[in-house]
Design an enzyme around this catalytic site. Structure first.
Site, PDB file in Angstrom:
ATOM      1  N   GLN A  51      -2.789  11.091 -15.213  1.00 26.58           N
ATOM      2  CA  GLN A  51      -3.221  12.306 -14.517  1.00 26.58           C
ATOM      3  C   GLN A  51      -2.208  13.400 -14.775  1.00 26.58           C
ATOM      4  O   GLN A  51      -0.998  13.191 -14.592  1.00 26.58           O
ATOM      5  CB  GLN A  51      -3.365  12.039 -13.006  1.00 26.58           C
ATOM      6  CG  GLN A  51      -3.532  13.275 -12.140  1.00 26.58           C
ATOM      7  CD  GLN A  51      -4.802  14.066 -12.474  1.00 26.58           C
ATOM      8  OE1 GLN A  51      -5.855  13.508 -12.743  1.00 26.58           O
ATOM      9  NE2 GLN A  51      -4.686  15.384 -12.489  1.00 26.58           N
TER      10      GLN A  51
ATOM     11  N   ASN B 148       0.807  -1.220   0.000  1.00 22.88           N
ATOM     12  CA  ASN B 148       0.000   0.000   0.000  1.00 22.88           C
ATOM     13  C   ASN B 148       0.841   1.273   0.000  1.00 22.88           C
ATOM     14  O   ASN B 148       0.373   2.313  -0.452  1.00 22.88           O
ATOM     15  CB  ASN B 148      -0.916  -0.031   1.235  1.00 22.88           C
ATOM     16  CG  ASN B 148      -1.486   1.330   1.550  1.00 22.88           C
ATOM     17  OD1 ASN B 148      -2.415   1.792   0.885  1.00 22.88           O
ATOM     18  ND2 ASN B 148      -0.924   2.012   2.552  1.00 22.88           N
TER      19      ASN B 148
ATOM     20  N   THR C  47       3.500  10.878  -3.330  1.00 22.53           N
ATOM     21  CA  THR C  47       3.350  11.693  -4.545  1.00 22.53           C
ATOM     22  C   THR C  47       4.431  12.768  -4.551  1.00 22.53           C
ATOM     23  O   THR C  47       4.868  13.235  -3.494  1.00 22.53           O
ATOM     24  CB  THR C  47       1.982  12.409  -4.596  1.00 22.53           C
ATOM     25  OG1 THR C  47       1.791  13.120  -3.375  1.00 22.53           O
ATOM     26  CG2 THR C  47       0.836  11.436  -4.823  1.00 22.53           C
TER      27      THR C  47
ATOM     28  N   TYR D 172       4.007   9.189 -10.778  1.00 16.35           N
ATOM     29  CA  TYR D 172       3.018   8.397 -10.014  1.00 16.35           C
ATOM     30  C   TYR D 172       2.209   7.488 -10.949  1.00 16.35           C
ATOM     31  O   TYR D 172       1.989   6.315 -10.659  1.00 16.35           O
ATOM     32  CB  TYR D 172       2.115   9.366  -9.266  1.00 16.35           C
ATOM     33  CG  TYR D 172       1.140   8.756  -8.291  1.00 16.35           C
ATOM     34  CD1 TYR D 172       1.489   8.539  -6.954  1.00 16.35           C
ATOM     35  CD2 TYR D 172      -0.147   8.411  -8.694  1.00 16.35           C
ATOM     36  CE1 TYR D 172       0.577   8.005  -6.063  1.00 16.35           C
ATOM     37  CE2 TYR D 172      -1.062   7.879  -7.800  1.00 16.35           C
ATOM     38  CZ  TYR D 172      -0.699   7.686  -6.484  1.00 16.35           C
ATOM     39  OH  TYR D 172      -1.609   7.154  -5.600  1.00 16.35           O
TER      40      TYR D 172
HETATM   41  N1  CAA Z   1      -5.551  18.964 -17.904  1.00 14.40           N
HETATM   42  C1  CAA Z   1      -5.115  19.963 -18.707  1.00 14.40           C
HETATM   43  N2  CAA Z   1      -4.555  21.078 -18.248  1.00 14.40           N
HETATM   44  C2  CAA Z   1      -4.428  21.210 -16.952  1.00 14.40           C
HETATM   45  C3  CAA Z   1      -4.872  20.215 -16.032  1.00 14.40           C
HETATM   46  C4  CAA Z   1      -5.446  19.071 -16.571  1.00 14.40           C
HETATM   47  N3  CAA Z   1      -5.892  18.079 -15.799  1.00 14.40           N
HETATM   48  N4  CAA Z   1      -4.611  20.641 -14.797  1.00 14.40           N
HETATM   49  C5  CAA Z   1      -4.030  21.863 -14.908  1.00 14.40           C
HETATM   50  N5  CAA Z   1      -3.930  22.208 -16.211  1.00 14.40           N
HETATM   51  C6  CAA Z   1      -3.399  23.438 -16.757  1.00 14.40           C
HETATM   52  C7  CAA Z   1      -3.997  24.622 -16.044  1.00 14.40           C
HETATM   53  O1  CAA Z   1      -5.231  24.964 -16.623  1.00 14.40           O
HETATM   54  C8  CAA Z   1      -2.944  25.676 -16.225  1.00 14.40           C
HETATM   55  O2  CAA Z   1      -3.039  26.233 -17.516  1.00 14.40           O
HETATM   56  P1  CAA Z   1      -2.914  27.811 -17.732  1.00 14.40           P
HETATM   57  O3  CAA Z   1      -1.547  28.180 -17.215  1.00 14.40           O
HETATM   58  O4  CAA Z   1      -3.070  27.960 -19.191  1.00 14.40           O
HETATM   59  O5  CAA Z   1      -4.033  28.382 -16.909  1.00 14.40           O
HETATM   60  C9  CAA Z   1      -1.653  24.897 -16.197  1.00 14.40           C
HETATM   61  O6  CAA Z   1      -1.997  23.546 -16.501  1.00 14.40           O
HETATM   62  C10 CAA Z   1      -0.986  24.954 -14.847  1.00 14.40           C
HETATM   63  O7  CAA Z   1      -1.904  24.441 -13.859  1.00 14.40           O
HETATM   64  P2  CAA Z   1      -1.695  24.750 -12.325  1.00 14.40           P
HETATM   65  O8  CAA Z   1      -1.940  26.195 -12.066  1.00 14.40           O
HETATM   66  O9  CAA Z   1      -2.469  23.760 -11.522  1.00 14.40           O
HETATM   67  O10 CAA Z   1      -0.124  24.494 -12.265  1.00 14.40           O
HETATM   68  P3  CAA Z   1       0.808  24.273 -11.047  1.00 14.40           P
HETATM   69  O11 CAA Z   1       2.173  24.225 -11.600  1.00 14.40           O
HETATM   70  O12 CAA Z   1       0.499  25.210  -9.935  1.00 14.40           O
HETATM   71  O13 CAA Z   1       0.401  22.818 -10.530  1.00 14.40           O
HETATM   72  C11 CAA Z   1       0.063  20.492 -10.543  1.00 14.40           C
HETATM   73  C12 CAA Z   1       0.490  21.707 -11.356  1.00 14.40           C
HETATM   74  C13 CAA Z   1       1.069  20.274  -9.398  1.00 14.40           C
HETATM   75  C14 CAA Z   1       0.108  19.291 -11.459  1.00 14.40           C
HETATM   76  C15 CAA Z   1      -1.339  20.755  -9.991  1.00 14.40           C
HETATM   77  O14 CAA Z   1      -2.213  21.012 -11.044  1.00 14.40           O
HETATM   78  C16 CAA Z   1      -1.872  19.551  -9.218  1.00 14.40           C
HETATM   79  O15 CAA Z   1      -1.535  19.324  -8.063  1.00 14.40           O
HETATM   80  N6  CAA Z   1      -2.738  18.770  -9.860  1.00 14.40           N
HETATM   81  C17 CAA Z   1      -3.364  17.609  -9.208  1.00 14.40           C
HETATM   82  C18 CAA Z   1      -2.624  16.374  -9.476  1.00 14.40           C
HETATM   83  C19 CAA Z   1      -3.377  15.233  -8.869  1.00 14.40           C
HETATM   84  O16 CAA Z   1      -4.546  14.977  -9.158  1.00 14.40           O
HETATM   85  N7  CAA Z   1      -2.716  14.506  -7.996  1.00 14.40           N
HETATM   86  C20 CAA Z   1      -3.375  13.401  -7.319  1.00 14.40           C
HETATM   87  C21 CAA Z   1      -2.802  13.302  -5.940  1.00 14.40           C
HETATM   88  S1  CAA Z   1      -3.707  12.129  -4.974  1.00 14.40           S
HETATM   89  C22 CAA Z   1      -3.269  10.664  -5.607  1.00 14.40           C
HETATM   90  O17 CAA Z   1      -2.433  10.533  -6.415  1.00 14.40           O
HETATM   91  C23 CAA Z   1      -4.023   9.472  -5.055  1.00 14.40           C
HETATM   92  C24 CAA Z   1      -4.610   8.667  -6.115  1.00 14.40           C
HETATM   93  O18 CAA Z   1      -4.134   7.585  -6.390  1.00 14.40           O
HETATM   94  C25 CAA Z   1      -5.847   9.150  -6.792  1.00 14.40           C
END
Ligand code: CAA
Length: 240
Positions: free
Chosen positions: A141, A82, A86, A147
């Site tokens: 993702q 488990n 991240t 990840y």
């Molecule tokens: N698809 C397309 N574009 C995306 C997107 C997506 N899913 N998410 C963000 N973007 C775009 C945004 O719209 C933004 O574009 P603009 O600059 O044109 O506005 C650009 O990408 C930057 O986005 P952020 O402002 O979010 O960028 P950041 O650098 O601050 O952060 C990140 C980037 C760290 C990836 C952040 O978006 C994030 O944390 N995302 C979530 C990731 C996620 O879901 N992690 C899961 C963790 S839990 C887990 O993993 C458990 C499990 O098994 C499910």
């Protein structure tokens, strides 16, 4: 005789729920953890489940950890891989360390831990391995090439080891959780998480005990015909 179960990352989040569910079902449980001594101490005080500190990304540490667990509790019948971390960021910002830490901890750990218990399971003709994958290993993702690659690797690992274990009474299955209400998911920026939850048909985050329920089902003695499968528990977010 109660079966012995090891849960990696077993003192917090989904792992804690799995450890507790296994104990409540009569298993002798060893909960592994890597770093957070305070949380582990608190966990043992609350649950009575012994915690074992070692790094699942380290091959030699896993061999030594399993040796210690077996000396304390007996041969390992059930292994739940488990533990996971991240290091989310887009690839153009990702360092080698962010890539490698996630691969070693999330995927390398499956090899390290399985390698340490597989000989005993083969000799005794019984074993249950459950690997915790992820919806993000199935679907990908944004911000998670490390990840998603590791979790996707877990799904392939599961199917290969299931084939190797089948003739020896060892089943190997995966669970692919969706977004579960844990510290890991709470670390996702709220505006991003809100958008993700809006796409979950059930309309909420999952609970850790909803993953533990799947683990109990897969590790049961009478689950011997279920192997190589992936159980998605994600509120309908991804139907694979
Ligand atoms: N698809 C397309 N574009 C995306 C997107 C997506 N899913 N998410 C963000 N973007 C775009 C945004 O719209 C933004 O574009 P603009 O600059 O044109 O506005 C650009 O990408 C930057 O986005 P952020 O402002 O979010 O960028 P950041 O650098 O601050 O952060 C990140 C980037 C760290 C990836 C952040 O978006 C994030 O944390 N995302 C979530 C990731 C996620 O879901 N992690 C899961 C963790 S839990 C887990 O993993 C458990 C499990 O098994 C499910």
């Amino acid at each position: 005789m109660a079966r012995v179960a090891v849960v990696t990352g077993g003192t917090r989040g989904i792992g804690e729920a799995i450890s507790v569910a296994l104990k409540d079902a009569g298993y002798k449980v060893a909960a592994n953890y890597a770093g957070n001594d305070e949380k582990a101490k608190d966990f043992t005080q609350r649950t009575g489940i012994k915690a074992f500190k070692f790094d699942v990304g380290d091959f030699a540490a896993c061999a030594a950890g399993i040796k210690q667990i077996e000396a304390d509790l007996g041969p390992v019948d059930v292994l739940v891989n488990n533990a996971g971390i991240t290091r989310d960021t887009t690839i153009h910002r990702m360092t080698f360390e962010q890539w490698n830490d996630v691969i070693q901890t999330n995927l390398g750990s499956c090899f390290n831990m399985c390698r340490a218990v597989i000989d005993g399971m083969r000799e005794r003709g019984f074993g249950r391995v459950v690997n915790i994958g992820s919806i993000n290993g199935q679907a990908g993702q944004y911000g998670q090439v490390n990840y998603a690659a590791a979790k996707s690797g877990i799904h392939g690992f599961t199917k290969a080891l299931a084939q190797e274990g089948a003739a020896k009474g060892i089943t190997v299955n995966a669970i692919a959780p969706g977004y579960i209400d844990t510290d890991m998911v709470r670390a996702v920026p709220p505006n991003v998480l809100e958008k993700i939850v809006a796409k979950v048909p059930v309309g909420r985050l999952g609970r850790a005990d909803e993953i533990a329920r799947g683990v109990l089902f897969l590790v049961a003695d009478d689950a011997g015909f279920i192997t190589g499968s992936t159980l998605s528990i994600n509120g309908g977010q991804h139907m694979y």
